[in-house]
Design a protein around this motif. Structure first.
Motif, PDB file in Angstrom:
ATOM      1  N   ASN A 129       0.826  -1.209   0.000  1.00  0.00           N
ATOM      2  CA  ASN A 129       0.000   0.000   0.000  1.00  0.00           C
ATOM      3  C   ASN A 129       0.856   1.253   0.000  1.00  0.00           C
ATOM      4  OD1 ASN A 129      -2.363  -1.521   0.066  1.00  0.00           O
ATOM      5  ND2 ASN A 129      -2.399  -1.579   2.320  1.00  0.00           N
ATOM      6  N   VAL A 130       1.959   1.208   0.729  1.00  0.00           N
ATOM      7  CA  VAL A 130       2.838   2.373   0.804  1.00  0.00           C
ATOM      8  C   VAL A 130       3.451   2.664  -0.557  1.00  0.00           C
ATOM      9  CG1 VAL A 130       4.932   3.273   1.877  1.00  0.00           C
ATOM     10  CG2 VAL A 130       3.311   1.948   3.222  1.00  0.00           C
TER      11      VAL A 130
ATOM     12  N   MET B 241       1.314   9.924  -2.389  1.00  0.00           N
ATOM     13  CA  MET B 241       1.465  10.855  -1.271  1.00  0.00           C
ATOM     14  C   MET B 241       2.481  10.343  -0.253  1.00  0.00           C
ATOM     15  SD  MET B 241      -2.385  12.277  -0.479  1.00  0.00           S
ATOM     16  CE  MET B 241      -1.700  13.415   0.732  1.00  0.00           C
ATOM     17  N   CYS B 242       2.610   9.009  -0.151  1.00  0.00           N
ATOM     18  CA  CYS B 242       3.564   8.442   0.801  1.00  0.00           C
ATOM     19  C   CYS B 242       4.987   8.486   0.274  1.00  0.00           C
ATOM     20  CB  CYS B 242       3.180   6.996   1.126  1.00  0.00           C
ATOM     21  SG  CYS B 242       1.579   6.819   1.939  1.00  0.00           S
TER      22      CYS B 242
ATOM     23  N   CYS C  71       1.189  13.499   5.414  1.00  0.00           N
ATOM     24  CA  CYS C  71       1.416  12.039   5.405  1.00  0.00           C
ATOM     25  C   CYS C  71       0.173  11.352   5.938  1.00  0.00           C
ATOM     26  CB  CYS C  71       2.629  11.680   6.265  1.00  0.00           C
ATOM     27  SG  CYS C  71       4.184  12.379   5.674  1.00  0.00           S
ATOM     28  N   PRO C  72      -0.550  10.620   5.088  1.00  0.00           N
ATOM     29  CA  PRO C  72      -1.741   9.906   5.556  1.00  0.00           C
ATOM     30  C   PRO C  72      -1.397   8.872   6.640  1.00  0.00           C
ATOM     31  CG  PRO C  72      -1.697  10.031   3.165  1.00  0.00           C
ATOM     32  CD  PRO C  72      -0.355  10.481   3.654  1.00  0.00           C
ATOM     33  N   ALA C  73      -2.411   8.435   7.351  1.00  0.00           N
ATOM     34  CA  ALA C  73      -2.213   7.479   8.451  1.00  0.00           C
ATOM     35  C   ALA C  73      -1.759   6.109   7.955  1.00  0.00           C
ATOM     36  CB  ALA C  73      -3.507   7.344   9.257  1.00  0.00           C
ATOM     37  N   ASP C  74      -2.078   5.764   6.721  1.00  0.00           N
ATOM     38  CA  ASP C  74      -1.722   4.438   6.214  1.00  0.00           C
ATOM     39  C   ASP C  74      -0.395   4.436   5.448  1.00  0.00           C
ATOM     40  OD1 ASP C  74      -2.621   5.945   4.134  1.00  0.00           O
ATOM     41  OD2 ASP C  74      -3.990   4.438   3.312  1.00  0.00           O
ATOM     42  N   CYS C  75       0.457   5.411   5.701  1.00  0.00           N
ATOM     43  CA  CYS C  75       1.768   5.463   5.042  1.00  0.00           C
ATOM     44  C   CYS C  75       2.834   4.670   5.803  1.00  0.00           C
ATOM     45  CB  CYS C  75       2.221   6.918   4.900  1.00  0.00           C
ATOM     46  SG  CYS C  75       1.458   7.782   3.508  1.00  0.00           S
ATOM     47  N   GLY C  76       2.467   3.994   6.851  1.00  0.00           N
ATOM     48  CA  GLY C  76       3.427   3.177   7.595  1.00  0.00           C
ATOM     49  C   GLY C  76       3.427   1.729   7.109  1.00  0.00           C
TER      50      GLY C  76
ATOM     51  N   GLY D 276      16.727  13.400  -1.936  1.00  0.00           N
ATOM     52  CA  GLY D 276      15.894  12.452  -2.657  1.00  0.00           C
ATOM     53  C   GLY D 276      15.131  11.505  -1.757  1.00  0.00           C
ATOM     54  N   SER D 277      15.170  11.710  -0.446  1.00  0.00           N
ATOM     55  CA  SER D 277      14.482  10.818   0.495  1.00  0.00           C
ATOM     56  C   SER D 277      12.984  11.092   0.500  1.00  0.00           C
ATOM     57  CB  SER D 277      15.044  11.004   1.906  1.00  0.00           C
ATOM     58  OG  SER D 277      16.418  10.701   1.949  1.00  0.00           O
ATOM     59  N   ALA D 278      12.207  10.017   0.765  1.00  0.00           N
ATOM     60  CA  ALA D 278      10.756  10.182   0.890  1.00  0.00           C
ATOM     61  C   ALA D 278      10.462  10.942   2.174  1.00  0.00           C
ATOM     62  CB  ALA D 278      10.080   8.820   0.901  1.00  0.00           C
ATOM     63  N   ILE D 279       9.649  12.023   2.055  1.00  0.00           N
ATOM     64  CA  ILE D 279       9.394  12.873   3.215  1.00  0.00           C
ATOM     65  C   ILE D 279       8.668  12.104   4.311  1.00  0.00           C
ATOM     66  CG2 ILE D 279       8.155  14.932   3.989  1.00  0.00           C
ATOM     67  CD1 ILE D 279       8.607  16.120   1.214  1.00  0.00           C
ATOM     68  N   CYS D 280       7.628  11.357   3.964  1.00  0.00           N
ATOM     69  CA  CYS D 280       6.856  10.614   4.968  1.00  0.00           C
ATOM     70  C   CYS D 280       7.705   9.509   5.599  1.00  0.00           C
ATOM     71  CB  CYS D 280       5.604  10.028   4.347  1.00  0.00           C
ATOM     72  SG  CYS D 280       4.404  11.282   3.825  1.00  0.00           S
ATOM     73  N   GLY D 281       8.546   8.902   4.802  1.00  0.00           N
ATOM     74  CA  GLY D 281       9.409   7.868   5.348  1.00  0.00           C
ATOM     75  C   GLY D 281      10.405   8.437   6.342  1.00  0.00           C
TER      76      GLY D 281
END
Length: 241
Positions: free
Chosen positions: A169-170, A175-176, A194-199, A219-224
């Motif tokens: 899903n991520v 957005m994730c 960052c949505p709640a399901d980005c983990g 270049g890193s994912a912001i939510c990550g």
């Protein structure tokens, strides 16, 4: 009877011819003179010329009751069974060593120990009780090892499939996976949601670089990065400045 020859003295020995033509030594008895006839006793079939004795027979092989009496069959069988048991024990220990370093190759030695014992004829196996015990122990250990390896493989596959499903899903949501825009000037501040399901955060191990002292590569994912830094909680989500 024999006639005493001339010039023969008392106690001297002269040669007479026996009734069968054999030569006989005769001693002149006491009081006998030349011309007297004396009686000599001849052993039956005796001969003046002694014949050589026949050679003793040569015995071939092992005479019964001599060397064979010292050959203990029970002791020999015990020694043979002892060597077989030691060989099985060595293979059993070697199987453990191989199993510790090469994993699934260890059970091959345990099964070989069992097959080696089973290859003997059925009536012969009864004479190898200790080898039979080692063979059965090796077979049981091999079966348990194979079962344990099978369970570990199934567990590993199930874990990888679960991890892949949880991260799918991520990886499918844009957005994730959003990263800082390269067209923005350096120092520009913006808010990323960052949505709640980005983990969970472990799904970003290959998408986030840096993190020392709170700094991440561009270049890193912001939510990550936010999840790994603890700024955003898994299952909660939030905004990142």
């Amino acid at each position: 009877e024999a006639e005493v020859p001339k010039n023969a003295q008392e106690g001297e020995t002269f040669v007479a011819i026996g009734p069968e033509g054999q030569r006989v030594d005769v001693v002149v008895p006491k009081g006998a003179v030349a011309g007297d006839r004396v009686t000599a006793v001849i052993a039956p079939h005796a001969s003046y010329d002694a014949q050589p004795a026949a050679p003793a027979p040569i015995v071939m092989g092992v005479p019964l009751g001599v060397a064979a009496a010292h050959y203990d069959l029970e002791a020999a069988q015990y020694a043979k069974e002892e060597r077989a048991a030691q060989a099985g024990t060595t293979m059993y220990a070697l199987g453990w060593c191989i199993c510790c370093f090469l994993g699934p190759f260890g059970p091959l030695f345990w099964f070989f120990t069992w097959v080696r014992h089973r290859a003997r004829p059925r009536d012969e196996r009864e004479n190898y009780p200790r080898e039979r015990f080692v063979a059965r122990l090796s077979c049981a250990t091999g079966l348990m090892a194979v079962t344990a390896h099978f369970v570990l493989v199934i567990a590993a596959v199930a874990y990888l499939r679960h991890e892949g499903a949880s991260c799918s899903n991520v990886l499918e949501r844009s957005m994730c996976l959003q990263t800082p825009s390269h067209i923005l000037p350096t120092g520009t501040e913006f808010i990323a949601h960052c949505p709640a399901d980005c983990g969970p955060a472990r799904c970003y191990d290959s998408l986030v670089w840096g993190g020392a002292n709170g700094f991440y590569a561009g270049g890193s994912a912001i939510c990550g990065a936010a999840l790994q830094a603890g700024v955003v909680q898994e299952g909660v989500g939030g905004d990142v400045l």
